[in-house]
Structures are given as structure tokens and as C-alpha cells.
Write a protein that holds these residues in place. Structure first.
Motif, PDB file in Angstrom:
ATOM      1  N   SER A   1       3.129  45.505  54.080  1.00  0.00           N
ATOM      2  CA  SER A   1       1.755  45.979  54.245  1.00  0.00           C
ATOM      3  C   SER A   1       1.739  47.496  54.364  1.00  0.00           C
ATOM      4  O   SER A   1       2.427  48.059  55.216  1.00  0.00           O
ATOM      5  N   PRO A   2       0.940  48.167  53.519  1.00  0.00           N
ATOM      6  CA  PRO A   2       0.867  49.621  53.609  1.00  0.00           C
ATOM      7  C   PRO A   2       0.236  50.061  54.932  1.00  0.00           C
ATOM      8  O   PRO A   2      -0.636  49.383  55.470  1.00  0.00           O
ATOM      9  N   ASP A   3       0.687  51.192  55.425  1.00  0.00           N
ATOM     10  CA  ASP A   3       0.162  51.734  56.674  1.00  0.00           C
ATOM     11  C   ASP A   3      -0.619  53.004  56.354  1.00  0.00           C
ATOM     12  O   ASP A   3      -0.136  53.893  55.667  1.00  0.00           O
ATOM     13  N   SER A   4      -1.840  53.062  56.876  1.00  0.00           N
ATOM     14  CA  SER A   4      -2.691  54.221  56.612  1.00  0.00           C
ATOM     15  C   SER A   4      -2.265  55.444  57.407  1.00  0.00           C
ATOM     16  O   SER A   4      -2.647  56.560  57.091  1.00  0.00           O
ATOM     17  N   GLY A   5      -1.508  55.227  58.461  1.00  0.00           N
ATOM     18  CA  GLY A   5      -1.105  56.339  59.310  1.00  0.00           C
ATOM     19  C   GLY A   5      -2.091  56.609  60.431  1.00  0.00           C
ATOM     20  O   GLY A   5      -1.852  57.464  61.266  1.00  0.00           O
ATOM     21  N   HIS A   6      -3.195  55.890  60.438  1.00  0.00           N
ATOM     22  CA  HIS A   6      -4.216  56.046  61.481  1.00  0.00           C
ATOM     23  C   HIS A   6      -4.141  54.873  62.441  1.00  0.00           C
ATOM     24  O   HIS A   6      -3.836  53.759  62.057  1.00  0.00           O
ATOM     25  N   ASP A   7      -4.429  55.148  63.703  1.00  0.00           N
ATOM     26  CA  ASP A   7      -4.515  54.056  64.674  1.00  0.00           C
ATOM     27  C   ASP A   7      -5.897  53.428  64.563  1.00  0.00           C
ATOM     28  O   ASP A   7      -6.897  54.063  64.895  1.00  0.00           O
ATOM     29  N   THR A   8      -5.931  52.211  64.061  1.00  0.00           N
ATOM     30  CA  THR A   8      -7.201  51.500  63.942  1.00  0.00           C
ATOM     31  C   THR A   8      -7.115  50.186  64.689  1.00  0.00           C
ATOM     32  O   THR A   8      -6.031  49.718  65.029  1.00  0.00           O
ATOM     33  N   LYS A   9      -8.257  49.603  64.918  1.00  0.00           N
ATOM     34  CA  LYS A   9      -8.324  48.347  65.654  1.00  0.00           C
ATOM     35  C   LYS A   9      -7.717  47.193  64.855  1.00  0.00           C
ATOM     36  O   LYS A   9      -7.115  46.291  65.401  1.00  0.00           O
ATOM     37  N   LYS A  10      -7.888  47.191  63.555  1.00  0.00           N
ATOM     38  CA  LYS A  10      -7.435  46.108  62.684  1.00  0.00           C
ATOM     39  C   LYS A  10      -6.311  46.578  61.766  1.00  0.00           C
ATOM     40  O   LYS A  10      -6.462  46.644  60.555  1.00  0.00           O
ATOM     41  N   LYS A  11      -5.160  46.899  62.353  1.00  0.00           N
ATOM     42  CA  LYS A  11      -4.008  47.328  61.556  1.00  0.00           C
ATOM     43  C   LYS A  11      -3.603  46.190  60.620  1.00  0.00           C
ATOM     44  O   LYS A  11      -3.471  45.040  61.047  1.00  0.00           O
ATOM     45  N   LEU A  12      -3.405  46.504  59.377  1.00  0.00           N
ATOM     46  CA  LEU A  12      -3.093  45.495  58.376  1.00  0.00           C
ATOM     47  C   LEU A  12      -1.774  44.788  58.672  1.00  0.00           C
ATOM     48  O   LEU A  12      -1.678  43.562  58.591  1.00  0.00           O
ATOM     49  N   ASN A  13      -0.758  45.531  59.076  1.00  0.00           N
ATOM     50  CA  ASN A  13       0.546  44.903  59.302  1.00  0.00           C
ATOM     51  C   ASN A  13       0.597  44.070  60.581  1.00  0.00           C
ATOM     52  O   ASN A  13       1.513  43.283  60.758  1.00  0.00           O
ATOM     53  N   LYS A  14      -0.390  44.197  61.442  1.00  0.00           N
ATOM     54  CA  LYS A  14      -0.428  43.396  62.673  1.00  0.00           C
ATOM     55  C   LYS A  14      -1.443  42.254  62.575  1.00  0.00           C
ATOM     56  O   LYS A  14      -1.680  41.541  63.536  1.00  0.00           O
ATOM     57  N   SER A  15      -2.028  42.070  61.399  1.00  0.00           N
ATOM     58  CA  SER A  15      -3.114  41.105  61.254  1.00  0.00           C
ATOM     59  C   SER A  15      -2.685  39.758  60.673  1.00  0.00           C
ATOM     60  O   SER A  15      -3.520  38.883  60.480  1.00  0.00           O
TER      61      SER A  15
END
Length: 141
Positions: free
Chosen positions: A48-62
Motif C-alpha cells: 500500500s502506498p504511503d502519502s507521507g501524511h498522518d491521516t485518520k484512515k491510513k491505507l496500509n492500516k485499513s
């Protein structure tokens, strides 16, 4: 000895082993299915690509998974993402201004398809061999 001159020794033992393997088959299949599903989920997290931003719905943790079914025929493992932007990252999307004018296109990474192909070509045959060995071991081969 039967009427036609044939005698089978150990046939009852073999029937009993077959019955035991048939009864344990769904559990054995589920174990191997979970193993493959967990490997796929782990690879999806890594891919999963990481945007580099801390977001609530991180793709790799979803990434979530669940096994459904009770018999060897209808067992399946469902893997999904809770992230609302998963499909946009994977398949690509257009970029629009606030007024709705299309100004560009972001190409998708297609990491889901690549991971599925890798699992099908490398991981799945290896796990099927392990399943075959488990069943053979229970039959006494």
C-alpha cells in the motif's frame, strides 16, 4: 475371502482413516486458507502506498479479513480495506478544480492486482503442497 477370490486386508482401517480425514478436512483447509489470507493481507499492507501524511484512515492500516463458510467447498477468506480512498489510489482518478473542471489524471498503482498475481503464482502453489502433505500424513502415506 470373497466369492470371486479376492481378499482385502486393512480395508476397514483405510475406510476409518478416510472418514477421519474427511471429518478434519474443513479444519485443515481453514488453517491453510487463513495462512494464505494472512500472507496476502501482510503483503497488501507492505504494498500500500504511503502519502507521507498522518491521516485518520491510513491505507496500509485499513486492511481487514474474515473467514466465511463451514465446509471445504464454501470456505472463503474475504479481505477488504476500510479506507475510503483505496479505490482511487489503486485504480487512479481524475483531478478536478473546485468548479468541476478536469485538470489532470493520477495513474493508479494497481497494487491489489499485483499482490494477487504474486500470491497466485508463488504463495498459493506452495501452500497447496503443504495442504496435500498434511492430508497425506493423516492417511499414513
Amino acid at each position: 475371502m470373497s466369492d470371486d477370490g479376492f481378499s482385502f486386508e486393512g480395508l476397514d482401517d483405510f475406510k476409518q482413516q478416510l472418514t477421519e480425514v474427511a471429518n478434519e478436512f474443513p479444519g485443515t483447509c481453514e488453517k491453510h486458507l487463513r495462512r494464505v489470507g494472512n500472507k496476502m493481507k501482510k503483503e497488501l499492507k507492505e504494498a500500500s502506498p504511503d502519502s507521507g501524511h498522518d491521516t485518520k484512515k491510513k491505507l496500509n492500516k485499513s486492511w481487514k479479513s474474515e473467514v466465511q463458510g463451514y465446509t471445504g467447498e464454501d470456505l472463503q477468506m474475504n479481505i477488504w480495506s476500510n479506507s475510503p480512498h483505496f479505490h482511487l489510489v489503486d485504480r487512479g482518478h481524475v483531478q478536478k478544480t473546485k468548479s468541476g473542471k478536469v485538470v489532470g489524471f493520477v495513474q493508479g498503482t494497481h497494487f491489489l492486482e499485483k499482490t494477487a498475481q504474486h500470491m497466485e503464482s508463488e504463495v498459493l502453489p506452495e501452500e497447496m503442497e503443504k495442504l496435500y502433505k498434511d492430508i497425506s500424513k493423516k492417511l499414513g502415506d
